[in-house]
Enzyme design. Sequence first.
Site, PDB file in Angstrom:
ATOM      1  N   CYS A 190    -188.597 -26.223 -50.939  1.00 19.11           N
ATOM      2  CA  CYS A 190    -187.236 -25.719 -50.761  1.00 19.11           C
ATOM      3  C   CYS A 190    -186.989 -25.366 -49.298  1.00 19.11           C
ATOM      4  CB  CYS A 190    -187.014 -24.493 -51.648  1.00 19.11           C
ATOM      5  SG  CYS A 190    -188.355 -23.323 -51.573  1.00 19.11           S
ATOM      6  N   CYS A 213    -190.456 -20.898 -49.276  1.00 16.81           N
ATOM      7  CA  CYS A 213    -189.367 -21.685 -48.695  1.00 16.81           C
ATOM      8  C   CYS A 213    -189.446 -21.690 -47.174  1.00 16.81           C
ATOM      9  CB  CYS A 213    -188.017 -21.102 -49.095  1.00 16.81           C
ATOM     10  SG  CYS A 213    -187.429 -21.762 -50.642  1.00 16.81           S
TER      11      CYS A 213
END
Length: 249
Positions: free
Chosen positions: A155, A74
């Site tokens: 993400c 992420c």
Amino acid sequence: LVFVIVGVALGVTLRHENDTFQETFISRCEKFKGSDCQKIWRAFEQAYVGRDPCNVPMEEYNPLVAAAPPQPACNRIMLWSKTKDVVHDFTEKRDCFGTLEDTLLGSVLDDLTWCGKEGSSETFTTGCPGWTDCEKNPVRSFWYRASAAFADAACGDVTAMLNGSISTPFYPTSIFGSIEVKRLNSTRVKSLNVVLVTEQNEVANCTNASLKDLQKELDKGIKYNCKEVEKSQIEECASDPQKPCGACW
Ligand code: N1C
């Protein structure tokens, strides 16, 4: 006799072609510790072996993606379009971002060409259709499928390097435009941060019409930012390990 010699030579060449491709695949794969590279190779092969090389839909790579799903970190995801060289120069030198080429599948198949042939169980690396010869060629379908999986897994804050030296930095038919942007999901992705790479002869800036189209394609709820950054600045930061990632641009 001449036929026999030519035949044997051809056989040896083909066998060689086949073996080196598989060897490259396996040895690149083994750099990712704990991967079952024989299993991944078989999942890869079944997508195109024995098939018409212009009729390999991206779904044929579903088993491969299932065997080696991309697991990006992420906030470190780097997407790009028409900026491969500057992006990879940067990601090779600095541990700031991860591209698809840093995942197992992207790194194993980067810069390779392959295809099958009807009635054959071999992998060929020459005589394969080029990127634009036919749409459903094995190489193109692979990058579509792998990029879709990479974007699905994205993400946090996502970065994308686009090319400010061309008139349409956001190209709707590119993989970035047609696959990745569409698949970024606002339940996981917070923002898309475009780094528009410019050179002396800047052609496009952040007000470019194509970037308006990009914003329209984005899932509502994903924040959008754009910043023009000189290529030389990116190159400098790539060579300056002291500089924190967040201070590069
Ligand atoms: O069509 P593009 O760029 O917009 O695709 C780039 C986009 C990136 O964000 C990557 O995640 O799609 C992914 N990707 C690759 O990782 C990749 N590695 C090598 C797409 N294509 C990739 N290639 C080769 O680059 C591919 O074989 C094709 O020839 C080009 C596409 O590059 P582009 O048009 O600059």
